[in-house]
Motif scaffolding. Structure first.
Motif, PDB file in Angstrom:
ATOM      1  N   UNK A   1       0.778  -1.302  -0.110  1.00  0.00           N
ATOM      2  CA  UNK A   1      -0.126   0.062   0.102  1.00  0.00           C
ATOM      3  C   UNK A   1       0.889   1.354  -0.048  1.00  0.00           C
ATOM      4  N   UNK A   2       0.595   2.122  -0.894  1.00  0.00           N
ATOM      5  CA  UNK A   2       1.159   3.325  -0.812  1.00  0.00           C
ATOM      6  C   UNK A   2       0.014   4.307  -1.272  1.00  0.00           C
ATOM      7  N   UNK A   3      -0.186   5.472  -0.055  1.00  0.00           N
ATOM      8  CA  UNK A   3      -1.335   6.206  -0.175  1.00  0.00           C
ATOM      9  C   UNK A   3      -0.792   7.749  -0.135  1.00  0.00           C
ATOM     10  N   UNK A   4      -1.203   8.383  -1.025  1.00  0.00           N
ATOM     11  CA  UNK A   4      -0.696  10.011  -0.824  1.00  0.00           C
ATOM     12  C   UNK A   4      -1.646  10.598   0.129  1.00  0.00           C
ATOM     13  N   UNK A   5      -0.846  11.295   0.812  1.00  0.00           N
ATOM     14  CA  UNK A   5      -1.694  11.942   1.877  1.00  0.00           C
ATOM     15  C   UNK A   5      -1.362  13.571   1.935  1.00  0.00           C
ATOM     16  N   UNK A   6      -2.427  14.160   1.895  1.00  0.00           N
ATOM     17  CA  UNK A   6      -2.186  15.747   1.888  1.00  0.00           C
ATOM     18  C   UNK A   6      -3.234  16.412   2.994  1.00  0.00           C
ATOM     19  N   UNK A 138       2.578  14.074   1.492  1.00  0.00           N
ATOM     20  CA  UNK A 138       3.501  12.768   1.905  1.00  0.00           C
ATOM     21  C   UNK A 138       3.042  11.716   1.556  1.00  0.00           C
ATOM     22  N   UNK A 139       3.565  10.603   1.779  1.00  0.00           N
ATOM     23  CA  UNK A 139       2.868   9.383   1.665  1.00  0.00           C
ATOM     24  C   UNK A 139       2.858   8.243   2.922  1.00  0.00           C
ATOM     25  N   UNK A 140       1.976   7.601   2.862  1.00  0.00           N
ATOM     26  CA  UNK A 140       1.741   6.506   3.928  1.00  0.00           C
ATOM     27  C   UNK A 140       1.797   5.190   3.107  1.00  0.00           C
ATOM     28  N   UNK A 141       3.124   4.343   3.847  1.00  0.00           N
ATOM     29  CA  UNK A 141       3.175   3.246   3.119  1.00  0.00           C
ATOM     30  C   UNK A 141       3.420   1.836   3.938  1.00  0.00           C
ATOM     31  N   UNK A 142       3.068   0.796   3.402  1.00  0.00           N
ATOM     32  CA  UNK A 142       3.513  -0.270   4.219  1.00  0.00           C
ATOM     33  C   UNK A 142       4.505  -1.041   3.431  1.00  0.00           C
TER      34      UNK A 142
END
Length: 177
Positions: A1-6, A138-142
């Motif tokens: 998972x890679x999620x763009x965070x704003x 940013x990104x949030x990732x596992x």
């Protein structure tokens, strides 16, 4: 998972995860302020549904979570007043300063990472109103490779691996090495 965070997602998708950490929470930030968290979407000390983020860290420490906080400068008076309200932080919170830190990283249980632009402040983490919060990304990732890279980067500064060749020693009030 890679999620763009704003913007406000820094609070809802990143900072809110801190309360659920089970083993390790590593935080790297340039700026650190008296951040308040809770049910409200705004920073208001008089509200009963908000609390200092330091209260969250204090609870985590009492549950055996290892917390590292690496930041670039001493926080302001309001942060220090909040800090003094939680004696568990005094010895339990591992804290180091490095004036060269500019990255913003959070590593949750060595399995999830935030890599981005937001400092650990109300405006950075989305707790301020629409007209006051910063525009952050940013990104949030596992993804293991990204989580490991973020953790390794933070750890290299934490361990003082750059101190011997650092040209900012005159500005370092709390030398790691």
């Amino acid at each position: 998972m890679i999620k763009y965070i704003s913007d406000r997602e820094h609070y809802t998708d990143v900072l809110a995860r801190c309360a659920n950490v089970k083993h390790d929470l590593w935080i790297g930030t340039a700026d650190l302020k008296d951040l308040y968290v809770g049910a409200a979407a705004s920073l208001r000390r008089q509200r009963t549904d908000v609390e200092p983020f330091l209260a969250v860290l204090d609870r985590l420490l009492r549950h055996g979570v290892d917390i590292r906080l690496l930041h670039a400068k001493e926080p302001g008076e309001n942060f220090r007043e909040d800090f003094d309200r939680f004696p568990g932080l005094w010895d339990g919170l591992q804290r180091r300063l490095c004036p060269r830190v500019h990255f913003k990283l959070l590593v949750f249980d060595c399995s999830l990472a935030y890599i981005g632009s937001a400092n650990l402040t109300g405006a950075g983490m989305g707790m301020k109103g629409d007209g006051n919060r910063n525009f952050e990304a940013g990104i949030l990732t596992d993804e293991a490779a990204l989580v490991d890279a973020a953790a390794d980067h933070l750890d290299s500064v934490w361990q003082g691996r750059h101190c011997a060749k650092c040209r900012r020693k005159d500005f370092c009030g709390d030398r790691i090495k």
